[in-house]
Design an enzyme around this catalytic site. Structure first.
Site, mmCIF file in Angstrom:
data_model
loop_
_atom_site.group_PDB
_atom_site.id
_atom_site.type_symbol
_atom_site.label_atom_id
_atom_site.label_comp_id
_atom_site.label_asym_id
_atom_site.label_seq_id
_atom_site.Cartn_x
_atom_site.Cartn_y
_atom_site.Cartn_z
ATOM 1 N N ASP A 1 0.691 -1.266 0.060
ATOM 2 C CA ASP A 1 0.045 0.147 0.079
ATOM 3 C C ASP A 1 0.773 1.140 0.060
ATOM 4 O OD1 ASP A 1 -2.170 -1.774 0.146
ATOM 5 O OD2 ASP A 1 -2.380 -1.188 2.274
HETATM 6 N N1 NAP Z 1 2.048 1.622 10.588
HETATM 7 C C1 NAP Z 1 1.133 1.919 11.040
HETATM 8 O O1 NAP Z 1 0.760 2.500 11.950
HETATM 9 C C2 NAP Z 1 -0.394 1.428 10.474
HETATM 10 C C3 NAP Z 1 -1.556 1.315 11.317
HETATM 11 C C4 NAP Z 1 -2.390 0.805 10.824
HETATM 12 C C5 NAP Z 1 -2.628 0.430 9.446
HETATM 13 N N2 NAP Z 1 -1.624 0.339 8.671
HETATM 14 C C6 NAP Z 1 -1.869 -0.068 7.148
HETATM 15 O O2 NAP Z 1 -0.824 -0.862 6.904
HETATM 16 C C7 NAP Z 1 -0.499 -0.938 5.630
HETATM 17 C C8 NAP Z 1 0.912 -0.899 5.523
HETATM 18 O O3 NAP Z 1 1.359 -0.787 4.274
HETATM 19 P P1 NAP Z 1 2.771 -1.761 3.740
HETATM 20 O O4 NAP Z 1 2.865 -1.443 2.683
HETATM 21 O O5 NAP Z 1 3.718 -1.822 4.807
HETATM 22 O O6 NAP Z 1 2.109 -3.226 3.964
HETATM 23 P P2 NAP Z 1 0.804 -3.872 3.107
HETATM 24 O O7 NAP Z 1 0.302 -2.840 2.214
HETATM 25 O O8 NAP Z 1 -0.108 -4.703 4.161
HETATM 26 O O9 NAP Z 1 1.397 -4.927 2.187
HETATM 27 C C9 NAP Z 1 2.278 -6.224 2.754
HETATM 28 C C10 NAP Z 1 2.641 -6.733 1.727
HETATM 29 O O10 NAP Z 1 3.624 -7.674 2.287
HETATM 30 C C11 NAP Z 1 3.445 -9.006 1.580
HETATM 31 N N3 NAP Z 1 3.936 -10.115 2.118
HETATM 32 C C12 NAP Z 1 3.241 -10.388 3.635
HETATM 33 N N4 NAP Z 1 3.746 -11.403 4.141
HETATM 34 C C13 NAP Z 1 5.132 -11.718 3.593
HETATM 35 C C14 NAP Z 1 6.343 -12.410 3.689
HETATM 36 N N5 NAP Z 1 6.117 -13.306 4.646
HETATM 37 N N6 NAP Z 1 7.149 -12.323 2.706
HETATM 38 C C15 NAP Z 1 7.116 -11.221 1.932
HETATM 39 N N7 NAP Z 1 6.030 -10.738 1.551
HETATM 40 C C16 NAP Z 1 4.937 -10.710 2.575
HETATM 41 C C17 NAP Z 1 2.245 -8.685 1.262
HETATM 42 O O11 NAP Z 1 2.053 -9.649 -0.015
HETATM 43 P P3 NAP Z 1 1.675 -11.325 -0.104
HETATM 44 O O12 NAP Z 1 0.846 -11.742 0.854
HETATM 45 O O13 NAP Z 1 1.614 -11.323 -1.880
HETATM 46 O O14 NAP Z 1 2.951 -11.716 0.396
HETATM 47 C C18 NAP Z 1 1.816 -7.501 0.821
HETATM 48 O O15 NAP Z 1 2.036 -7.020 -0.337
HETATM 49 C C19 NAP Z 1 -1.031 0.211 4.932
HETATM 50 O O16 NAP Z 1 -2.258 0.288 4.302
HETATM 51 C C20 NAP Z 1 -1.323 1.183 6.396
HETATM 52 O O17 NAP Z 1 -2.414 2.038 6.204
HETATM 53 C C21 NAP Z 1 -0.440 1.003 9.287
#
Ligand code: NAP
Ligand code: NAP
Lengths: 103, 469, 103, 469
Positions: D396
């Site tokens: 994301d």
């Molecule tokens: N940091 C905060 O404070 C917070 C709080 C609440 C919400 N969020 C939300 O969390 C999200 C964070 O974004 P992000 O880009 O870090 O994460 P993300 O959008 O959730 O993407 C995570 C990616 O990691 C991959 N993945 C998962 N497990 C894996 C593994 N073992 N090995 C390799 N790849 C793996 C997944 O694809 P596959 O499944 O295909 O592997 C996915 O594409 C945002 O939407 C944000 O709004 C963040």
């Protein structure tokens, strides 16, 4: 909690607020900060009014009235001059940066 | 009025002062913040007339009640009539004096309030009250007397040079001991004579304390006295049990402390040496002005040509700009250069001028957009790409001695590194040094051109020369 | 000044301090900030001890003792885990930037 | 102990907490700050056993005195024995859970303290006290129950998907009304039954409130509940007349509020939609994973070659890095690249991972110097000069839909603009989308290479391929 301690707590917390807030003041505005802070201590006016109001003899009254005059000068003058300075910082930039844009 | 409601409103007013200072974080919100503070102060003044009886209670219950209201209102009116025109008419170059004066009257008011309260309480006063009173009276009187002297110095009603006389430091030390001894006497006897003696000694100390400070160090003293007055107001707040005064006074104390420290650091010296430097300094050889070394001096036309063919010009304003009241002319010139497609910025040293941020106010007064005012740390890396630096009435803040000459009074002070630029033009009246009284090697540098004369005159000539090009 | 008002003043001033101080926290440290703030509210432990100490019957005592246990976990655990995190940020960078310097 | 001394020490402890938070302004001072806070908390705990009689006074004077000291010490010991190992052993990826749990127990403790105090005061309680008690019990119970549910979600003991059932929103609204009604009942009757009902309804509300929140929104809820618990503690401080609790609770309240707002902003959505989004959202088509469009997938060797010939590599870590526990392997790879003279930096999005600043902690754990962790605003302008971006388990936070597709859930969220770089490599396990459940166009971009597999495995392979080059 005793009254003295409450006042002490308020003092200590105000010290923190003062330092935190003032250290965020933009350096551009240090002169207005000086005069603005100056105006704020003019609030001793309310102390002056209080003691003038309850003065019991002429010595007390005249000293207190002098204090009222001085404090008013401090407070009113301070806020007015600060406002005058800050007015120069406000609004104008927009006009001026349009001028800049003309080139 | 109900006591709780009254205190609650007092708290709101205290918050308005916090917001006033918070507003100063950016020029955009600053004016609104100041108006909030002013509104709070006005509200407080109205409110105090409706104070609950416990607060307007009096030692001898007989005279209580609002007997003096009319007199007080007249006093306020008088204060407004004096204060507002002064604040309206003052020139921006005279801000340090005005702040000094307002600070002094504030300190004086705080001392008077404590004295009256003390007279009224009489023997009913508790020891903490007496201690707070003593503190307020001493610091308030020092602040009052000291501010008056700084005002006289800055207005040049008296000499701006450090006033040092034989035995001066013993006199100061003696007065200080006298103040402390009389303080102990007040606390012990709770009498009126002792208070009077203490007050007078404190006034004397205030005068003696500021006399040896040199003209350009005075702003540091003003800022220090400002912090002191703040603490005085806070102490009065303790005596009067008013949270509002405590918060307001403490905020001022903090701001004064920070500004004092900041000025001392930006000038590369300790607070101690500022205050007591005159006693310990070896009298400087007043920097034998205009010695025989050759300098390159130019005409307004030379300067106009240099500027006209530059790509980027940085203007470094200093105290002399304020003296010459040249801020409007500087801006006119900068606009002219901008209209010719030249990139113009102002390099502002934190202690250029005579108050922190003084140059910003002067240039803002001349409608220079504050985005063009660039701080030292940001402008320094751009000097190598700058063709011409125009130093208008500044000296110490561009003096390379601060880097190269260990032991000179400004050694260690961060400077604007204008020697990196292609050309440096100085507008000044003579070869006399700046405030610190030390020779500036840069004046003799081959890339430097000097244009002698009052900054405003010189700039006017440069402007017309530029127009004729 | 009434006691309630003193406490209210302290509250209001603390709000300002909280916002000023926390808004200066480096974004790198937001996770430790969360756990550190968390640990701080474990100070309810002293409230729990106070009420446990003056409990007059077993219902009160047992509820208060549960509160003591929970608050202790909150406080001690919070500070320990925050310390563990912050330890990783401290000292190491110097070592690591030396590693960087090797290249 | 003398009451004034006791209160004075309490004030010092409050200051220690302020210093603890101030320390977090920089990683250099952070640890010392936390230790100061911990020392303050310890001192407070010792001090309370020496509280003056007025504080340990009891409604019925008979049972006063330190009768339960031993029991209390045992309880503390038990808490330490439970809390310390949990805090020591937890993995950094599980921080959100741990914080949730600690927050829950804190909220629970605050509620219990108020309940006991209320039981003891009985009909002697004043109305403000009762109101404060009601507030503490409600918010404490909500915080407790809510935190437990978030913990269960994050530990994946229960589903991480939003739990929505027919009539759910009416049930929530109904419970809320019930809570408020019982609160009025408590204030009116000052009885114990009403308090019990109110507590149970609050617990129920806490559960219902968190159930519909999706797994990755849970951190926002934790932060919100953290702020709530802080306010609860402040309210207990009011009931117990303890300045320390008021200051400490308020600080936590402020920090929770700021972090909550920050997360919501960085995710480009409002707090309201986070909490109640599940009720209003049209169920998303779960983003038909792995559709027929072609992607360029590569081998570890391909990736190693791309990296090996780059001048500058930026690593963008995301939630998947945490899941795969790949932080140490990432660092190993980065060190390898650095030793080959390649410029390596990490681009950290504020909400990468599952807590604000989560990636910083994970990478710090792997000894990555924090100077290499570059914030979004600083790294974005450098992407055009970057040859290869390695996206490790992030999705994301690099999804251009946030800029290009109005109406998608993350529209408006600031992203890392990796598409500006020469090459983009994604390490992920499948074509499944990230948390927001939306397709990422960048995966189909010609400059993108995909390396499928668990991030740790893939990185290990890349490292050995790099070593063989
Ligand atoms: N940091 C905060 O404070 C917070 C709080 C609440 C919400 N969020 C939300 O969390 C999200 C964070 O974004 P992000 O880009 O870090 O994460 P993300 O959008 O959730 O993407 C995570 C990616 O990691 C991959 N993945 C998962 N497990 C894996 C593994 N073992 N090995 C390799 N790849 C793996 C997944 O694809 P596959 O499944 O295909 O592997 C996915 O594409 C945002 O939407 C944000 O709004 C963040
Ligand atoms: N800003 C603060 O907060 C603050 C506070 C306390 C002290 N100070 C001190 O004040 C000094 C400020 O440095 P600065 O570089 O701005 O000033 P400066 O070093 O005092 O130099 C002022 C220069 O302006 C020239 N000048 C004076 N009147 C002039 C006029 N009418 N027309 C043209 N030139 C004129 C003087 O030379 P001529 O006489 O030859 O014309 C002198 O070279 C520093 O030493 C600083 O430490 C500043």
């Amino acid at each position: 909690m005793s009254n003295g301690l409450a006042l002490l707590s308020i003092f200590v917390l105000s010290v923190f607020i003062g330092f935190e807030v003032v250290s965020k003041v933009s350096t551009t505005l240090h002169t207005p900060l000086m005069s603005g802070a100056n105006a704020i201590h003019g609030i001793i006016l309310i102390g002056a009014i209080t003691v003038a109001d309850r003065a019991v003899n002429n010595v007390q009254l005249s000293l207190a009235i002098v204090a009222v005059v001085l404090a008013t000068i401090n407070m009113v003058g301070g806020f007015v001059v600060t406002d005058r300075m800050l007015e120069m910082f406000k609004g104008k930039p927009r006009k001026a940066s349009q001028t800049g844009g003309e080139k | 009025m109900n006591r709780n409601l009254y205190d609650l409103l007092g708290l709101c007013i205290a918050v308005s002062f916090i917001l006033a200072l918070k507003g100063l974080a950016s020029p955009k919100s600053a004016r609104r913040g100041n108006l909030i503070g002013a509104a709070g102060a006005t509200a407080a003044t109205v409110l105090v007339f409706f104070a609950p009886q416990e607060i307007s209670q009096s030692g001898t219950a007989t005279a209580s009640g609002h007997h003096h209201t009319l007199l007080i209102l007249l006093a306020i009116l008088f204060g407004v009539v004096v204060g507002v025109p002064a604040a309206r008419k003052i020139q921006m170059t005279q801000m340090p004096q005005l702040v000094a004066l307002f600070n002094g009257v504030g300190g004086g008011a705080a001392a008077l309030v404590s004295i009256v309260e003390y007279l009224k309480l009489g023997s009913a006063a508790s020891t903490p009250d007496v201690v707070a009173t003593v503190f307020t009276v001493i610091v308030g009187c020092v602040s009052f007397a000291g501010s008056v002297v700084t005002f006289l110095k800055l207005q040049e009603i008296m000499t701006t040079r450090p006033v040092v006389f034989a035995g001066g430091r013993f006199l100061i030390a003696g007065t200080l001991i006298g103040v402390l001894a009389s303080a102990a006497w007040v606390i012990h006897s709770m009498g009126n004579t002792s208070l009077l003696v203490m007050g007078l000694l404190s006034l004397l100390f205030g005068v003696l304390f500021v006399l040896p400070v040199g003209g350009a160090d005075v702003p540091i003293v003003i800022s220090l006295l400002n912090a002191f007055t703040g603490l005085t107001v806070a102490a009065s707040g303790y005596v009067l049990q008013a949270t509002l005064l405590i918060v307001a006074g403490t905020l001022v104390g903090a701001s004064g402390t920070i500004l004092t420290r900041l000025m001392a650091t930006a000038m590369g010296r300790s607070l101690f040496s500022t205050l007591f430097g005159a006693f310990t300094a070896k009298p400087q050889a007043a920097a034998a002005a205009g010695e025989a070394r050759p300098v390159k001096s130019g005409s307004p036309d030379d300067v106009a040509i240099l500027l006209n063919y530059a790509q980027r010009v940085v203007i470094v304003p200093g105290f002399g700009l304020a003296v010459a009241q040249a801020q409007h002319t500087v801006r006119e010139m900068a606009d002219l250069l901008t209209s010719k497609g030249i990139d113009v910025a102002y390099g502002i040293h934190p202690v250029a001028g005579r108050m922190p941020g003084h140059m910003n106010v002067l240039l803002a007064e001349a409608n220079v957009p504050y985005e063009q005012l660039v701080e030292m740390d940001e402008i320094n890396p751009t000097f190598p790409q700058t063709d011409v630096v125009l130093v208008v009435g500044a000296n110490d803040v561009v003096n390379p001695a601060a880097r190269t000459t260990p032991g000179c009074p400004i050694f260690g002070m961060p400077i604007l590194d204008v020697s990196q630029a292609g050309n440096v033009i100085f507008l000044k009246r003579s070869m006399r040094p700046g405030f610190a009284g030390i020779e500036n090697e840069l004046l003799y540098d081959p890339k430097t051109t000097l244009l002698f004369g009052d900054a405003k005159d010189s700039l006017t000539k440069v402007v017309s020369a530029l127009k004729n090009l």
